[in-house]
Write a protein that holds these residues in place. Structure first.
Motif, PDB file in Angstrom:
ATOM      1  N   PHE A 121       0.179  11.615  -4.228  1.00  0.00           N
ATOM      2  CA  PHE A 121      -0.589  12.218  -3.140  1.00  0.00           C
ATOM      3  C   PHE A 121      -1.413  13.399  -3.654  1.00  0.00           C
ATOM      4  CE2 PHE A 121       3.017  10.143  -1.063  1.00  0.00           C
ATOM      5  CZ  PHE A 121       2.366   9.416  -0.066  1.00  0.00           C
ATOM      6  N   PRO A 122      -2.565  13.660  -3.007  1.00  0.00           N
ATOM      7  CA  PRO A 122      -3.147  12.923  -1.876  1.00  0.00           C
ATOM      8  C   PRO A 122      -3.804  11.619  -2.335  1.00  0.00           C
ATOM      9  CG  PRO A 122      -4.603  14.701  -2.516  1.00  0.00           C
ATOM     10  CD  PRO A 122      -3.375  14.839  -3.374  1.00  0.00           C
ATOM     11  N   VAL A 123      -3.798  10.639  -1.432  1.00  0.00           N
ATOM     12  CA  VAL A 123      -4.431   9.359  -1.725  1.00  0.00           C
ATOM     13  C   VAL A 123      -5.502   9.079  -0.679  1.00  0.00           C
ATOM     14  CG1 VAL A 123      -2.407   8.379  -2.843  1.00  0.00           C
ATOM     15  CG2 VAL A 123      -2.736   8.044  -0.386  1.00  0.00           C
ATOM     16  N   LEU A 124      -6.374   8.156  -1.014  1.00  0.00           N
ATOM     17  CA  LEU A 124      -7.431   7.736  -0.112  1.00  0.00           C
ATOM     18  C   LEU A 124      -7.254   6.254   0.178  1.00  0.00           C
ATOM     19  CD1 LEU A 124     -10.062   8.499   1.382  1.00  0.00           C
ATOM     20  CD2 LEU A 124     -11.313   7.884  -0.688  1.00  0.00           C
ATOM     21  N   ILE A 125      -7.045   5.927   1.462  1.00  0.00           N
ATOM     22  CA  ILE A 125      -6.979   4.525   1.883  1.00  0.00           C
ATOM     23  C   ILE A 125      -8.401   4.082   2.194  1.00  0.00           C
ATOM     24  CG2 ILE A 125      -6.017   2.889   3.546  1.00  0.00           C
ATOM     25  CD1 ILE A 125      -3.876   5.006   4.184  1.00  0.00           C
TER      26      ILE A 125
ATOM     27  N   LEU B 137       0.829  -1.204   0.000  1.00  0.00           N
ATOM     28  CA  LEU B 137       0.000   0.000   0.000  1.00  0.00           C
ATOM     29  C   LEU B 137       0.864   1.255   0.000  1.00  0.00           C
ATOM     30  CD1 LEU B 137      -2.626  -1.284   2.570  1.00  0.00           C
ATOM     31  CD2 LEU B 137      -3.134  -0.680   0.211  1.00  0.00           C
ATOM     32  N   VAL B 138       1.940   1.234   0.782  1.00  0.00           N
ATOM     33  CA  VAL B 138       2.849   2.381   0.817  1.00  0.00           C
ATOM     34  C   VAL B 138       3.460   2.608  -0.566  1.00  0.00           C
ATOM     35  CG1 VAL B 138       5.039   3.234   1.745  1.00  0.00           C
ATOM     36  CG2 VAL B 138       3.342   2.205   3.281  1.00  0.00           C
ATOM     37  N   ALA B 139       3.875   1.519  -1.211  1.00  0.00           N
ATOM     38  CA  ALA B 139       4.454   1.640  -2.547  1.00  0.00           C
ATOM     39  C   ALA B 139       3.421   2.113  -3.558  1.00  0.00           C
ATOM     40  CB  ALA B 139       5.037   0.288  -2.969  1.00  0.00           C
ATOM     41  N   ALA B 140       2.186   1.596  -3.444  1.00  0.00           N
ATOM     42  CA  ALA B 140       1.127   1.991  -4.371  1.00  0.00           C
ATOM     43  C   ALA B 140       0.818   3.471  -4.265  1.00  0.00           C
ATOM     44  CB  ALA B 140      -0.123   1.166  -4.110  1.00  0.00           C
ATOM     45  N   ALA B 141       0.873   3.992  -3.042  1.00  0.00           N
ATOM     46  CA  ALA B 141       0.594   5.415  -2.845  1.00  0.00           C
ATOM     47  C   ALA B 141       1.607   6.269  -3.598  1.00  0.00           C
ATOM     48  CB  ALA B 141       0.614   5.752  -1.357  1.00  0.00           C
ATOM     49  N   GLN B 142       2.853   5.816  -3.623  1.00  0.00           N
ATOM     50  CA  GLN B 142       3.879   6.561  -4.361  1.00  0.00           C
ATOM     51  C   GLN B 142       3.546   6.577  -5.854  1.00  0.00           C
ATOM     52  OE1 GLN B 142       6.207   7.931  -2.537  1.00  0.00           O
ATOM     53  NE2 GLN B 142       5.752   6.883  -0.614  1.00  0.00           N
ATOM     54  N   ASP B 143       3.018   5.453  -6.352  1.00  0.00           N
ATOM     55  CA  ASP B 143       2.693   5.366  -7.778  1.00  0.00           C
ATOM     56  C   ASP B 143       1.476   6.211  -8.132  1.00  0.00           C
ATOM     57  OD1 ASP B 143       4.790   3.597  -8.067  1.00  0.00           O
ATOM     58  OD2 ASP B 143       3.517   1.810  -7.871  1.00  0.00           O
TER      59      ASP B 143
ATOM     60  N   GLU C 236      -2.176  13.066   2.950  1.00  0.00           N
ATOM     61  CA  GLU C 236      -1.668  14.167   2.129  1.00  0.00           C
ATOM     62  C   GLU C 236      -0.212  13.982   1.728  1.00  0.00           C
ATOM     63  OE1 GLU C 236      -3.420  16.598   1.000  1.00  0.00           O
ATOM     64  OE2 GLU C 236      -5.279  16.400   2.146  1.00  0.00           O
ATOM     65  N   ASP C 237       0.577  13.270   2.560  1.00  0.00           N
ATOM     66  CA  ASP C 237       1.996  13.103   2.257  1.00  0.00           C
ATOM     67  C   ASP C 237       2.503  11.810   2.866  1.00  0.00           C
ATOM     68  OD1 ASP C 237       2.582  13.647   5.055  1.00  0.00           O
ATOM     69  OD2 ASP C 237       2.279  15.764   4.577  1.00  0.00           O
ATOM     70  N   GLU C 238       3.749  11.498   2.572  1.00  0.00           N
ATOM     71  CA  GLU C 238       4.327  10.223   2.979  1.00  0.00           C
ATOM     72  C   GLU C 238       4.511  10.127   4.484  1.00  0.00           C
ATOM     73  OE1 GLU C 238       8.176   7.400   1.788  1.00  0.00           O
ATOM     74  OE2 GLU C 238       7.945   9.413   0.953  1.00  0.00           O
TER      75      GLU C 238
ATOM     76  N   GLU D 114      -6.635   4.588  -3.710  1.00  0.00           N
ATOM     77  CA  GLU D 114      -7.066   5.239  -4.938  1.00  0.00           C
ATOM     78  C   GLU D 114      -6.763   6.728  -4.851  1.00  0.00           C
ATOM     79  OE1 GLU D 114     -11.198   4.251  -5.202  1.00  0.00           O
ATOM     80  OE2 GLU D 114     -11.838   6.020  -4.080  1.00  0.00           O
ATOM     81  N   ARG D 115      -6.751   7.365  -6.009  1.00  0.00           N
ATOM     82  CA  ARG D 115      -6.490   8.798  -6.042  1.00  0.00           C
ATOM     83  C   ARG D 115      -7.593   9.546  -5.296  1.00  0.00           C
ATOM     84  NH1 ARG D 115      -7.201  11.603 -11.617  1.00  0.00           N
ATOM     85  NH2 ARG D 115      -5.455  10.258 -12.242  1.00  0.00           N
TER      86      ARG D 115
END
Length: 697
Positions: A153-157, A144-150, A172-174, A200-201
């Motif tokens: 940000f911002p991402v929604l878990i 999930l952490v890696a996917a967020a980088q791809d 909002e950030d890492e 997801e975005r």
């Protein structure tokens, strides 16, 4: 049609389902836990079955017990309501295996749409647009952490199972990503028994638009228009309306067809909701978010504008009937808005409250008959007729509720205790009507969010329809912790000055008064320190006028800080109306007040307020300075992240308390050393209970 239906749920939705069953002449079976022995739905049903302990896993979520209750009572079908087992494929299959009709879609449809990962893949294959992201099954925290980088940000878990905003985090950030993933996974496991997550975005300035669908088992599917659900806090809906003020007719038709295509992709049957996310600046572009394979909390607004009873339609579809409605039959008339009433305190970060209902008036002046009836009113308020499902251009009010006088509202289950729904000729008319009804809504004994709801619907952006899901978060400081109105302070002071037996006021003898009255002398100042709505200290000084003489009306001076005010009490009846004037004609009001064991509850057109006397002054404020860690809400300790003697920095997490499915992390108020404590995982704690202390190093 069925002869008897079991409702595998509780609270206001169980009451609402029973209402339709009664109208159709179908017997109802309620189920309940230890905590709900005296609940409203239990008394409304034809019969009731005790499932077990308060813990939902041993009662409402126990599939074997629910199936056994249906068999023992001869129920032919089970309506799951929403929450609990409503979107549990195993439960739907268990009903089928037991020869009991599940009032909802097939187990396979629930399984496909209940897993947001498989749902996105399914609808994408059907040509429905989806939000960019990564949704592979079994993703680890590192994945999930890696996917967020791809994704960026911002991402929604989001949790793959369940809904209602539980386990959803905007990152909002890492920096906060990994801790958010851990919290989301824990909340998802606690709420849904499944800790699968995906990324997801996060769409900027998003609006939450959902479409109600209805399908039978004969290949017919229609939609009943959309609902605007953008007014949310932490992904939990607050206000919903139909139709959306954002969409034009062309987009409404397109999004409706996308919802029908979504339902058809899994051979759906029954009532369901397809949720879309729409950018506020691109209203013609929408993305599929998820499908809720059940009745929604906000279904009444759709019933209001279409005149269709969705519970009745669910029953008819489940019994094998074809839809009697076609798409051309669905007409949206007027505008409907729903406000969710929660047992929570917005002025204390929306912490769950609970308590005993001391007095209840759920706007009964608006709704004739029982609170389950819908009153269709003329402009002068005369009752014309009552409709089970209204389509009333001249205005309607409906209250779906679980409350009773004397009911203990626990923090065990969801904090929603009722819903107020109104219908108007247009959106402006509906907003005005909703504000009027909420102004008359009184619950003493349980702090609710009604004052917050009124502030929200009167916000300029809400009035204009300029909404997005971040509006409440951005404007929160303007919506909560508002100053307590002067007339409320004056009513509190009046209660301190007047004898408990207010009926004695007109004939009381001043020479027998023990409160310090002296002829031709000023009375001494009195001081009360109270805990206000946000938990902070309010100091009120007051004294009767020297020439009081008579007993009714009477006047007194009041000081709050540096501000002085003159108050005249025209009439007073403890537990009833109090007429008073503050500073001449500038502030005149009538308030309703009720003293309880430890609080004074006051209501007037500005809202409902509770005050607690606090003595001495040192008990209010300064808790952080002293290093005390107190629970801000009643609940259960679910995690302890420290131990006696541990060195902690200010802000370090120490204890996690859960109430009404929400976690609250208590942190170190100062840097220092943790002292001895008895807080343990599983312990039940009261509001403001001392859990541990941190001694300054």
């Amino acid at each position: 049609m069925f002869d008897k239906v079991l409702i595998a749920n509780r609270g206001e939705i169980a009451c609402r389902i029973i209402r339709t069953l009664d109208e159709l002449g179908i017997e109802s079976v309620a189920v309940y836990s230890d905590a709900d022995r005296d609940a409203k739905h239990v008394g409304m049903a034809t019969e009731a079955v005790h499932l077990g302990p308060t813990n939902a896993r041993e009662s409402y979520l126990n599939i074997d017990k629910v199936i056994a209750a249906a068999k023992d009572t001869g129920a032919q079908a089970i309506h799951p309501g929403y929450g609990f087992l409503a979107e549990n494929a195993a439960f739907a299959q268990a009903c089928a295996d037991a020869g009991i009709v599940f009032i909802g879609p097939s187990a396979s449809a629930i399984e496909t749409m209940g897993d947001k990962i498989s749902a996105k893949n399914t609808v994408s294959a059907a040509g429905v647009p989806v939000v960019p992201g990564k949704s592979e099954p079994g993703m680890t925290d590192d994945d999930l952490v890696a996917a967020a980088q791809d994704v960026g940000f911002p991402v929604l878990i989001k949790p793959s199972a369940g809904g209602g905003g539980k386990g959803m985090y905007v990152v909002e950030d890492e920096k906060s990503l990994r801790s958010s993933v851990e919290s989301a996974r824990r909340e998802a496991a606690s709420s849904f028994g499944d800790d699968t997550l995906f990324i997801e975005r996060y769409v900027n300035d998003p609006r939450h638009i959902e479409v109600q669908v209805l399908a039978d088992n004969h290949g017919n599917t229609i939609h009943l228009g959309e609902r605007e659900c953008s007014l949310q806090r932490r992904h939990q809906k607050i206000i919903e309306e139909a139709p959306s003020p954002l969409l034009d007719e062309q987009t409404r038709a397109r999004i409706g067809q996308a919802a029908v295509d979504t339902a058809a992709s899994v051979d759906y049957s029954g009532a369901g909701t397809v949720e879309f996310i729409v950018s506020a600046d691109r209203p013609d572009e929408f993305f599929f978010m998820e499908m809720n394979t059940r009745l929604q909390v906000e279904h009444p607004v759709t019933e209001m504008v279409t005149g269709v009873d969705l519970v009745e339609q669910q029953l008819r579809v489940a019994s094998g009937e074809k839809l009697s409605l076609t798409q051309d039959d669905i007409k949206l008339t007027g505008h409907a808005i729903e406000a969710r009433v929660y047992a929570e305190n917005p002025d204390r970060d929306f912490l769950p409250t609970g308590g005993k209902v001391l007095e209840l008036d759920e706007a009964t002046d608006w709704v004739e008959g029982t609170e389950f009836d819908v009153a269709v009113l003329t402009e002068d308020g005369e009752l014309v007729e009552r409709l089970l499902t209204p389509n009333a251009p001249d205005g309607s009010v409906r209250v779906d509720t679980s409350l009773l006088d004397g009911l203990d509202v626990a923090t065990t289950y969801d904090p929603m205790i009722s819903k107020v729904i109104v219908h108007g000729d247009d959106r402006g008319d509906a907003l005005r009507r909703l504000d009027d009804v909420l102004a008359d809504y009184v619950v003493f004994g349980v702090v609710t969010n009604v004052n917050f709801l009124r502030a929200l619907i009167n916000h300029p952006a809400v009035q204009s329809g300029d909404l997005d899901t971040g509006l409440v978060g951005r404007e929160l400081d303007n919506l909560v912790k508002q100053p307590v109105p002067l007339e409320i302070m004056a009513a509190f002071a009046a209660r301190q000055l007047v004898p408990a037996d207010a009926s004695a006021l007109p004939t009381a003898d001043p020479w027998t008064d023990i409160s310090g009255w002296r002829a031709s002398r000023e009375r001494p100042w009195q001081r009360r320190q109270v805990r206000g709505p946000d938990g902070s200290a309010i100091v009120i000084d007051f004294r009767p006028e020297a020439d009081w003489g008579g007993w009714e009306p009477f006047g007194f001076e009041m000081r709050i800080g540096e501000q002085a005010h003159d108050v005249v009490v025209e009439s007073y009846a403890d537990g009833a109306d109090v007429d008073l004037t503050v500073d001449g004609a500038d502030l005149a009001t009538t308030v309703l007040m009720l003293p309880s064991e430890d609080s004074l509850w006051i209501h007037d057109p500005d809202g409902t307020y509770a005050f607690q006397n606090v003595e001495p002054e040192a008990q209010l404020g300064g808790a952080a300075a002293s290093g005390e860690v107190r629970s801000p809400m009643p609940g259960t300790v679910i995690a302890v992240r420290t131990e006696p003697g541990a060195e902690v920095a200010e802000g370090d997490p120490l204890v996690v308390v859960e109430a009404m499915k929400m976690e609250h992390v208590l942190t170190a108020p100062i840097a220092g050393v943790v002292g001895d404590f008895e807080a343990a995982v599983g312990a039940q704690v009261a509001v403001d209970e001392l859990l541990m202390t941190v001694e300054e190093a």
